[in-house]
Structures are given as C-alpha cells and as structure tokens.
Design an enzyme around this catalytic site. Structure first.
Site, PDB file in Angstrom:
ATOM      1  CG  ASP A 164      -1.214  19.265 -15.714  1.00 31.16           C
ATOM      2  OD1 ASP A 164      -0.325  18.405 -15.884  1.00 31.16           O
ATOM      3  OD2 ASP A 164      -1.640  20.001 -16.621  1.00 31.16           O
ATOM      4  CG  ASP A 221      -0.088  14.569 -17.418  1.00 30.41           C
ATOM      5  OD1 ASP A 221      -0.295  15.357 -16.474  1.00 30.41           O
ATOM      6  OD2 ASP A 221       0.125  14.933 -18.593  1.00 30.41           O
ATOM      7  CG  ASP A 232      -2.787   2.285  -2.823  1.00 30.77           C
ATOM      8  OD1 ASP A 232      -1.646   2.622  -2.442  1.00 30.77           O
ATOM      9  OD2 ASP A 232      -3.797   2.388  -2.098  1.00 30.77           O
ATOM     10  CG  ASP A 276      -5.052   6.100  -0.758  1.00 31.44           C
ATOM     11  OD1 ASP A 276      -3.945   5.543  -0.924  1.00 31.44           O
ATOM     12  OD2 ASP A 276      -5.838   5.791   0.154  1.00 31.44           O
ATOM     13  CD  GLU A 319       2.651  17.205 -20.719  1.00 29.81           C
ATOM     14  OE1 GLU A 319       1.711  16.634 -21.298  1.00 29.81           O
ATOM     15  OE2 GLU A 319       2.508  18.283 -20.103  1.00 29.81           O
ATOM     16  CD  GLU A 320       1.484  21.146 -18.767  1.00 24.88           C
ATOM     17  OE1 GLU A 320       0.846  21.235 -19.822  1.00 24.88           O
ATOM     18  OE2 GLU A 320       1.017  20.633 -17.722  1.00 24.88           O
ATOM     19  CG  ASP A 356      -1.795   1.175   1.319  1.00 21.79           C
ATOM     20  OD1 ASP A 356      -2.851   1.111   0.699  1.00 21.79           O
ATOM     21  OD2 ASP A 356      -1.433   2.179   1.965  1.00 21.79           O
ATOM     22  CG  HIS A 360       4.154  16.607 -17.171  1.00 22.97           C
ATOM     23  ND1 HIS A 360       4.035  17.878 -16.639  1.00 22.97           N
ATOM     24  CD2 HIS A 360       2.891  16.210 -17.441  1.00 22.97           C
ATOM     25  CE1 HIS A 360       2.759  18.226 -16.603  1.00 22.97           C
ATOM     26  NE2 HIS A 360       2.035  17.235 -17.069  1.00 22.97           N
ATOM     27  CG  HIS A 385      -2.971  23.837 -18.210  1.00 24.50           C
ATOM     28  ND1 HIS A 385      -2.850  23.650 -19.574  1.00 24.50           N
ATOM     29  CD2 HIS A 385      -2.323  22.778 -17.643  1.00 24.50           C
ATOM     30  CE1 HIS A 385      -2.156  22.535 -19.810  1.00 24.50           C
ATOM     31  NE2 HIS A 385      -1.842  21.990 -18.657  1.00 24.50           N
TER      32      HIS A 385
HETATM   33  N1  TRP Z   1      -0.708  17.546 -19.299  1.00 20.66           N
HETATM   34  C1  TRP Z   1      -1.796  17.154 -20.140  1.00 20.66           C
HETATM   35  C2  TRP Z   1      -2.110  18.313 -21.039  1.00 20.66           C
HETATM   36  O1  TRP Z   1      -2.095  19.423 -20.580  1.00 20.66           O
HETATM   37  C3  TRP Z   1      -3.030  16.801 -19.345  1.00 20.66           C
HETATM   38  C4  TRP Z   1      -3.961  15.972 -20.121  1.00 20.66           C
HETATM   39  C5  TRP Z   1      -5.029  16.368 -20.803  1.00 20.66           C
HETATM   40  C6  TRP Z   1      -3.878  14.581 -20.265  1.00 20.66           C
HETATM   41  N2  TRP Z   1      -5.633  15.303 -21.398  1.00 20.66           N
HETATM   42  C7  TRP Z   1      -4.943  14.217 -21.067  1.00 20.66           C
HETATM   43  C8  TRP Z   1      -2.998  13.630 -19.799  1.00 20.66           C
HETATM   44  C9  TRP Z   1      -5.116  12.876 -21.404  1.00 20.66           C
HETATM   45  C10 TRP Z   1      -3.192  12.310 -20.144  1.00 20.66           C
HETATM   46  C11 TRP Z   1      -4.255  11.943 -20.938  1.00 20.66           C
HETATM   47  O2  TRP Z   1      -2.345  18.114 -22.201  1.00 20.66           O
HETATM   48 ZN    ZN Z   2       0.017  17.309 -17.489  1.00 20.20          ZN
END
Ligand code: TRP
Ligand code: ZN
Ligand code: CA
Length: 450
Positions: free
Chosen positions: A148, A211, A317, A313, A182-183, A54, A136, A298
């Site tokens: 996020d 994510d 897990d 949680d 990533e963004e 856990d 990310h 965002h």
């Molecule tokens: N970081 C992703 C984004 O801003 C968040 C996101 C949106 C996402 N849709 C998603 C992550 C689907 C995984 C799957 O685009």
């Molecule tokens: Zn994201």
C-alpha cells in the site's frame, strides 16, 4: 451465383456514400449491368486492437525494491511531508522522463507541508479523449508502504514504460499519475481534479485506479463502477481463468473517488486490505482463510516481503490490458462502412431463389439496429419478386413480398433492417425469387452499410 472476390469490397464512409449514389442511380432497366460498379479499393478500413504486452513482474518488483530502499534511507516511510515521499517522486519521474513521457510535478500544501502529484503524458492520441491510470505513491508514516501502495505505483510505472517500449500509438491520449497524500484523505487526487479546468474534465474518458494489488493473501477484486471498464478487467481475469469478485472493502476509499465525484467514469483493481479472507474465497483463490488479505496493512511490516508475486503479476498484466483495450478510440463500432457485391446474378423466371453474397470481416459485436440494405435489381415486373436478407446464421429478414399488381420495373431501394441480434461478421446474402411467369431480370448489386 458468383462470389468472386472482385465483386466484393469494403470501403470507408465517404467512398461508400459516393459509390452508393453512383450504383443506385446509374441503373435503368435497359442499362448495361454494373457499368458504374467500381472495382474494389485496395486496403480495407478494418482495424484490430493491438494486444497488450506481458508486463514483466521482475521489473515491477525492481521498482518495489527501489521504493523499499528509499523508505529505509528516509526513516522507514514514504509519507506525505517526509523526505521519502519526494525521493519516491524523483525515482518515478526519472524513469518516465527517460522513456519519453512529458512529466509535470504538481505541488499542493496539506498539513503545512508541501505535497506532490506526478503526471506523465504519453505524446499522441486524441487529447479530447484522455484515458488515465493512477496510483497513490505515498505511504502511511508507520511503514514503507510496499503493498500500500508501492504495488499500484510500480505497476502503473511499468505499464507506462511498456507503452514506451512498444511505441504504442493509441487512439486515445494516455496520462499516468501518481498521487500524494492519499493516506490523509485523497488529498493529492482531489487537488488534481479540483484544479482541472471543467473543459478538461470532460475530456477524461476514464480513470483507472490501482491501490494495493499485491496483497500477500490475495483476493482478486474489480471495482463495480463504469461497466465498460469493469468488463474489460473481468474479461482479462476470465481469460486467464482467475475468478474475480466485486470490490466491497470500502467504496470511495481511494483516489478513484476524486474522479468519480467529478462525474468521470472510473474503475480499478484491488487485492484486499485488512478484511479477512473467507473459506469460500480461499477455495477459489488459495491462500489462508480466516486471515487478512494484508496483515501488514498500514504497518511497518508492509515491506517487499509483504507481496504475493502472482497477484502482482496478474494485476500488472490486467492493468496493461486495460490500458491497451480502453485506449483504442471510441468503443462504438465504426459506422458508414459499406460492403457490396456488384456481380450480376440472373434471376430465373418463376424459378428457384438465387443469392448474392457479401462477406463481412473485421467488425466486433452485432450488426446495427439500422443496417442499411442496398438492393438494386433490374427486372421488367418487380411484383414477381420476393426479396429477403439472410444473416450469417441463416435468419431471414423479408425485405419485399410479391404483388401481382406491381407492374413497375426494378427494385431500387435501401431497406433499413434491425439486425441488432445478428453477429456482424460472416456471409450475408440477398435472396431473390421470381414467383410468377413471363418477366425476368437480374440482381445488379447488393450492399450492406453498417
Ligand atoms: N489506501 C486505501 C486505504 O487505506 C486502501 C484501501 C482500503 C482500498 N480499502 C480499499 C483501496 C478499497 C481501494 C479500494 O483506505
Ligand atoms: Zn492505499
Ligand atoms: Ca417472372
């Protein structure tokens, strides 16, 4: 019939092969029975997969508190090219180093500024089969990015720390990663995959992406990609009684796309972003219909207040379950294991059927389509004999019919049976009936090789 435990043994492939040869070739019609039938070896080849621990959600939340503090101390964000990003990398790296991981920071340049990926390898496991999990670590510049993607970052970190605490020794090699930028278009993960030598790409047996896994009005979404990974996560949620749906809020919108594009099997979890929760979804998951899964997506309000603890949680897990389950080496059941019974069973002349049994334990799933059935019957007119394999559920597979003209001695055969619709575990029987008078014999040994 005797089912004495000493007559039943399970062996590794090498021993089994040697034994099969010895057992099958040593017998003639007049030989003393079972002279070469070895005693069972100590220890079996059964292996069970350890259950995942856990993951303490309090620990995951403590990481989020630290990421929030880092953002607050650095202009309110942890975005690419800003000091809050590098401070986030330093925080995660220090935890991993202290836990015994081999860490590496990979630099790249994007928009004229330096970006960073953090990669942490857990020593051990088969480096030809690498299971990866990643998240990310960067936020958008407009907020601290706690759901996020502090949520995924913290859960991957805490799972890695749990691997260390458990002294986990997986069959596969484990690698955890935190991606930069990533963004701005999956920049860090694309850079990592592009710089991974082709030979190393082929060794990545799976990539799991996390994510947004603590959305305040959560859904429980599983990526619809690699079927084995998908099923592993779905099974976890089914086991805790939580319904899941396939993730559809933007395929390819996170770092798993970088791996998928390189042909690597991927999967992941998601609790929803700006899309609205439907009435049906609120029915099954609770929360508020008609409202976004994450109203602070965002935005500056994506703080530690923007987290649903239950979702965080459960997903943490599930992540650990995925790591423990999917790192257990090949998903194919082992082959070549032999189970056999060498206790002699007298076959009454023109009488009722007799059986010899083997007990199969410790396997998963069904028997193979090429189950090898080793039959060693000593008899002075084998045409008298009808021989069947009986599966644990009672299904009979005819191995041999009677034939009045087949006057040869003995049945010394390895039959191949398509037993793929039968559960592997259970008691299997060889059933032999002598249906004609005068000649007699006995079952010398019966074996199954999976
Ligand atoms: N970081 C992703 C984004 O801003 C968040 C996101 C949106 C996402 N849709 C998603 C992550 C689907 C995984 C799957 O685009
Ligand atoms: Zn994201
Ligand atoms: Ca007979």
């Amino acid at each position: 019939m005797s089912l004495s435990a000493s007559g039943i043994s399970r062996r590794g492939a090498a021993t089994a092969a040697a034994l099969a040869v010895a057992g099958l070739l040593a017998t003639t019609a007049t030989a003393a029975p079972a002279a070469l039938a070895a005693a069972p070896t100590a220890g079996t080849t059964t292996s069970t997969v350890a259950a995942a621990p856990d993951i303490p959600v309090a620990n995951v939340k403590a990481h989020l508190t630290q990421l929030q503090s880092i953002a607050s101390a650095n202009g309110g964000n942890r975005a690419h090219g800003r000091p809050g990003y590098k401070a986030s990398i330093d925080y995660v790296k220090a935890k991993l180093d202290a836990a015994g991981f081999t860490t590496a920071v990979q630099q790249f340049t994007y928009n004229g500024t330096t970006g960073y990926n953090l990669v942490a390898d857990w020593p051990g496991g088969d480096t030809n089969q690498v299971l990866m999990a990643g998240a990310h670590l960067d936020s958008v510049s407009s907020g601290p990015g706690i759901n996020d993607n502090g949520s995924g970052s913290a859960a991957v970190l805490e799972t890695a720390l749990a691997v260390s605490r458990a002294g986990f020794k997986p069959a596969k090699h484990l690698r955890f990663a935190w991606w930069g930028a990533e963004e701005l278009g999956l920049v860090g993960s694309r850079h990592y995959v592009a710089n991974l030598p082709t030979a190393d790409r082929a060794k990545v047996s799976g990539y799991l992406n996390f994510d947004m896994i603590g959305s305040p009005n959560p859904g429980y979404f599983v990526y619809d990609d690699d079927p084995v990974i998908e099923k592993t996560f779905k099974d976890y949620f089914a086991g805790i009684g939580v319904a899941t749906e396939i993730e559809t809020e933007g395929d390819g919108r996170s770092d798993h796309a970088s791996f998928k594009n390189a042909g690597i099997p991927v999967g992941g979890l998601f609790t929803g972003a700006s899309r609205t929760k439907t009435a049906a979804q609120a029915q099954k998951w609770g929360g508020t219909a008609g409202q976004a899964f994450d109203r602070c997506y965002h935005s500056s309000c994506d703080t530690t207040s923007n987290i649903n603890d239950t979702a965080l949680d459960r997903n943490s897990d599930a992540l650990a379950h995925g790591i423990w389950t999917l790192s257990a080496g090949t998903t194919e059941p082992p082959t070549g294991d032999t189970y056999q019974n060498t206790t002699d069973v007298t076959i009454p002349d023109n009488g009722s059927a007799v059986t010899s049994s083997v007990s199969v334990t410790g396997r998963t799933g069904n028997a193979p389509a090429t189950l090898k059935v080793g039959v060693d019957i000593v008899h002075t007119w084998r045409g008298d004999l009808v021989v069947d394999l009986i599966a644990p559920d009672g299904t009979a597979y005819r191995l041999k019919n009677s034939s009045g003209s087949d006057s040869a001695d003995n049945v010394l055969e390895t039959y191949t049976v398509d037993a793929s619709s039968e559960a592997a575990n259970g008691t299997w029987q060889l059933r032999v009936q002598d249906v004609a008078q005068y000649d007699t014999g006995y079952i010398n040994s019966f074996s199954l090789t999976f």
